[in-house]
Design a protein around this motif. Structure first.
Motif, PDB file in Angstrom:
ATOM      1  N   THR A  23     -32.761  -7.915 -41.310  1.00 10.48           N
ATOM      2  CA  THR A  23     -32.307  -6.487 -41.034  1.00 10.48           C
ATOM      3  C   THR A  23     -30.988  -6.438 -41.112  1.00 10.48           C
ATOM      4  N   LYS A  24     -30.329  -5.325 -41.562  1.00 14.38           N
ATOM      5  CA  LYS A  24     -28.955  -5.051 -41.793  1.00 14.38           C
ATOM      6  C   LYS A  24     -28.364  -4.109 -40.565  1.00 14.38           C
ATOM      7  N   VAL A  25     -29.426  -3.725 -39.758  1.00 14.21           N
ATOM      8  CA  VAL A  25     -29.033  -2.903 -38.705  1.00 14.21           C
ATOM      9  C   VAL A  25     -28.248  -3.473 -37.680  1.00 14.21           C
ATOM     10  N   ALA A  26     -27.031  -2.798 -37.123  1.00 11.06           N
ATOM     11  CA  ALA A  26     -26.090  -3.564 -36.083  1.00 11.06           C
ATOM     12  C   ALA A  26     -26.725  -3.205 -34.602  1.00 11.06           C
ATOM     13  N   LEU A  27     -27.116  -4.274 -34.055  1.00  9.65           N
ATOM     14  CA  LEU A  27     -27.745  -4.197 -32.642  1.00  9.65           C
ATOM     15  C   LEU A  27     -26.705  -4.201 -31.783  1.00  9.65           C
ATOM     16  N   TRP A  28     -25.399  -4.626 -31.902  1.00 10.30           N
ATOM     17  CA  TRP A  28     -24.473  -4.618 -31.037  1.00 10.30           C
ATOM     18  C   TRP A  28     -22.881  -4.019 -31.596  1.00 10.30           C
ATOM     19  N   ASP A  29     -22.667  -2.852 -31.023  1.00  4.87           N
ATOM     20  CA  ASP A  29     -21.440  -2.212 -31.594  1.00  4.87           C
ATOM     21  C   ASP A  29     -20.348  -2.003 -30.449  1.00  4.87           C
ATOM     22  N   GLU A  30     -19.514  -2.127 -30.226  1.00  8.05           N
ATOM     23  CA  GLU A  30     -18.222  -2.025 -29.061  1.00  8.05           C
ATOM     24  C   GLU A  30     -17.997  -0.672 -29.099  1.00  8.05           C
ATOM     25  N   GLN A  31     -18.005  -0.357 -30.361  1.00  4.69           N
ATOM     26  CA  GLN A  31     -17.518   1.357 -30.329  1.00  4.69           C
ATOM     27  C   GLN A  31     -18.496   2.235 -30.094  1.00  4.69           C
ATOM     28  N   ARG A  32     -19.611   1.894 -30.136  1.00  8.54           N
ATOM     29  CA  ARG A  32     -20.755   2.850 -29.720  1.00  8.54           C
ATOM     30  C   ARG A  32     -21.076   2.806 -28.109  1.00  8.54           C
ATOM     31  N   ASP A  33     -21.483   4.022 -27.865  1.00  8.91           N
ATOM     32  CA  ASP A  33     -21.910   4.256 -26.244  1.00  8.91           C
ATOM     33  C   ASP A  33     -23.349   4.396 -26.251  1.00  8.91           C
ATOM     34  N   PRO A  34     -24.246   3.853 -25.685  1.00 10.23           N
ATOM     35  CA  PRO A  34     -23.646   2.211 -24.995  1.00 10.23           C
ATOM     36  C   PRO A  34     -23.761   1.267 -26.366  1.00 10.23           C
ATOM     37  N   PRO A  35     -23.027   0.095 -26.107  1.00 10.97           N
ATOM     38  CA  PRO A  35     -22.994  -0.781 -27.406  1.00 10.97           C
ATOM     39  C   PRO A  35     -24.250  -1.380 -27.926  1.00 10.97           C
ATOM     40  N   ALA A  36     -25.406  -1.334 -26.999  1.00 11.92           N
ATOM     41  CA  ALA A  36     -26.503  -2.076 -27.300  1.00 11.92           C
ATOM     42  C   ALA A  36     -27.333  -0.756 -27.891  1.00 11.92           C
ATOM     43  N   LEU A  37     -27.848  -1.009 -29.233  1.00 12.49           N
ATOM     44  CA  LEU A  37     -28.944  -0.187 -29.977  1.00 12.49           C
ATOM     45  C   LEU A  37     -30.186  -0.156 -29.108  1.00 12.49           C
ATOM     46  N   LEU A  38     -30.694  -1.161 -28.536  1.00 18.18           N
ATOM     47  CA  LEU A  38     -32.065  -1.173 -28.250  1.00 18.18           C
ATOM     48  C   LEU A  38     -32.102  -1.204 -26.512  1.00 18.18           C
ATOM     49  N   LEU A  39     -32.505  -0.364 -25.864  1.00 22.40           N
ATOM     50  CA  LEU A  39     -32.313  -0.422 -24.453  1.00 22.40           C
ATOM     51  C   LEU A  39     -33.913  -0.380 -24.025  1.00 22.40           C
ATOM     52  N   PRO A  40     -33.861  -0.829 -22.726  1.00 25.88           N
ATOM     53  CA  PRO A  40     -35.246  -0.887 -22.141  1.00 25.88           C
ATOM     54  C   PRO A  40     -36.057   0.297 -22.243  1.00 25.88           C
ATOM     55  N   GLY A  41     -37.354   0.347 -22.528  1.00 33.14           N
ATOM     56  CA  GLY A  41     -38.133   1.513 -22.794  1.00 33.14           C
ATOM     57  C   GLY A  41     -38.178   2.029 -24.424  1.00 33.14           C
ATOM     58  N   THR A  42     -37.246   1.758 -24.857  1.00 32.26           N
ATOM     59  CA  THR A  42     -37.136   2.295 -26.332  1.00 32.26           C
ATOM     60  C   THR A  42     -38.201   1.593 -27.058  1.00 32.26           C
ATOM     61  N   THR A  43     -38.702   2.663 -28.117  1.00 27.11           N
ATOM     62  CA  THR A  43     -39.844   2.217 -28.970  1.00 27.11           C
ATOM     63  C   THR A  43     -39.079   1.823 -30.110  1.00 27.11           C
ATOM     64  N   VAL A  44     -39.672   0.693 -30.785  1.00 26.34           N
ATOM     65  CA  VAL A  44     -38.963  -0.148 -32.057  1.00 26.34           C
ATOM     66  C   VAL A  44     -40.121   0.046 -32.982  1.00 26.34           C
ATOM     67  N   ARG A  45     -39.885   0.771 -34.189  1.00 30.36           N
ATOM     68  CA  ARG A  45     -40.884   0.572 -35.213  1.00 30.36           C
ATOM     69  C   ARG A  45     -40.261  -0.109 -36.449  1.00 30.36           C
ATOM     70  N   PHE A  46     -40.922  -1.127 -36.824  1.00 29.63           N
ATOM     71  CA  PHE A  46     -40.212  -1.914 -37.851  1.00 29.63           C
ATOM     72  C   PHE A  46     -40.849  -1.433 -39.414  1.00 29.63           C
ATOM     73  N   VAL A  47     -39.844  -1.400 -40.433  1.00 31.45           N
ATOM     74  CA  VAL A  47     -40.258  -0.672 -41.612  1.00 31.45           C
ATOM     75  C   VAL A  47     -40.091  -1.774 -42.621  1.00 31.45           C
ATOM     76  N   ALA A  48     -41.205  -2.239 -43.382  1.00 36.72           N
ATOM     77  CA  ALA A  48     -40.956  -3.208 -44.658  1.00 36.72           C
ATOM     78  C   ALA A  48     -39.989  -2.362 -45.695  1.00 36.72           C
ATOM     79  N   GLU A  49     -38.873  -2.884 -46.082  1.00 38.35           N
ATOM     80  CA  GLU A  49     -37.846  -2.459 -47.083  1.00 38.35           C
ATOM     81  C   GLU A  49     -38.731  -2.155 -48.350  1.00 38.35           C
ATOM     82  N   GLY A  50     -38.483  -1.031 -49.048  1.00 41.99           N
ATOM     83  CA  GLY A  50     -39.448  -1.188 -50.146  1.00 41.99           C
ATOM     84  C   GLY A  50     -40.573  -0.291 -50.144  1.00 41.99           C
ATOM     85  N   SER A  51     -41.127  -0.121 -48.856  1.00 43.05           N
ATOM     86  CA  SER A  51     -42.481   0.459 -48.794  1.00 43.05           C
ATOM     87  C   SER A  51     -42.532   1.967 -48.669  1.00 43.05           C
TER      88      SER A  51
END
Length: 225
Positions: A197-225
């Motif tokens: 994936t091209k999604v940035a998981l860690w970005d020090e300019q973001r608050d908070p820097p981590a995209l995925l925090l405990p309890g967050t739901t993650v849905r994976f999507v196949a590119e082109g689908s």
């Protein structure tokens, strides 16, 4: 300083002068407790105002406190948490409440065929299983921004590679045991790689820097689908 204090389903242990470690039975209990405490800490009332950070683990939750926080009082407060409230929050999460992050994936990972062999599925069925069930962030670790994702399709439980790679590219999506995860940066690793994936998981300019925090739901999507 508090001592080892069993509090119902919780076991509270001192961690130095400014932290408490709470032991629970499993990752679901960690997520329940994290949801309860995050709400209390955000409100900032009473003893909860002294909690500076919550750090989730596979079966533990670390409460890092501010200077001069009364750890004995905090330990007692943990023992007074109502179990029905935790169950309510878990049910709410299963209904889809809370943050949701969508991750587009190119499912052309180097180990996709091996995962298919290990699971008895076809590569197409592996992709369908990975995208067909929402995951949730259990805890972080290994590298900044790395999240251990739980609750996916149980058919995707596979062992780690017998020989870890010396370099796994950033953005690699993998499976190991009951977990799925995304490498936030290039590093050695032994997970079975099924995509990128091209999604940035860690970005020090973001608050908070981590995209995925405990309890967050993650849905994976196949590119082109």
């Amino acid at each position: 300083m508090p001592v080892d204090a069993p509090t119902g389903a919780l076991r509270v242990l001192p961690m130095g002068e400014a932290a408490l470690l709470v032991e629970v039975v499993d990752i679901d209990s960690v997520l329940d407790l994290h949801a309860v405490l995050a709400s209390l800490v955000s409100a900032g009332e009473g003893v909860w105002a002294g909690v500076d950070e919550l750090v989730a683990g596979a079966r533990t939750l670390l409460l890092v406190t501010r200077p001069a926080t009364d750890l004995d009082a905090l330990s007692r407060a943990l023992g007074g948490l109502p179990v029905p409230r935790q169950r309510h929050l878990r049910d709410a999460h299963q209904r889809g409440d809370g943050p949701v992050v969508e991750i587009p994936v190119d499912y052309s990972g180097a180990d996709l065929a091996e995962v298919a062999r290990l699971t008895g599925l076809t590569p197409t069925e592996v992709i369908a299983a990975h995208t067909g069930t929402p995951w949730r962030v259990g805890f972080g670790g290994f590298a900044p921004g790395f999240a251990y994702l739980v609750g996916g399709d149980p058919r995707l439980t596979v062992p780690r590679r017998t020989e870890p790679r010396t370099r796994v590219p950033a953005g690699s999506v993998g499976l190991a045991g009951e977990f799925s995860g995304i490498y936030p940066r290039s590093s050695p690793g032994g997970w079975q790689l099924i995509g990128t994936t091209k999604v940035a998981l860690w970005d020090e300019q973001r608050d908070p820097p981590a995209l995925l925090l405990p309890g967050t739901t993650v849905r994976f999507v196949a590119e082109g689908s």
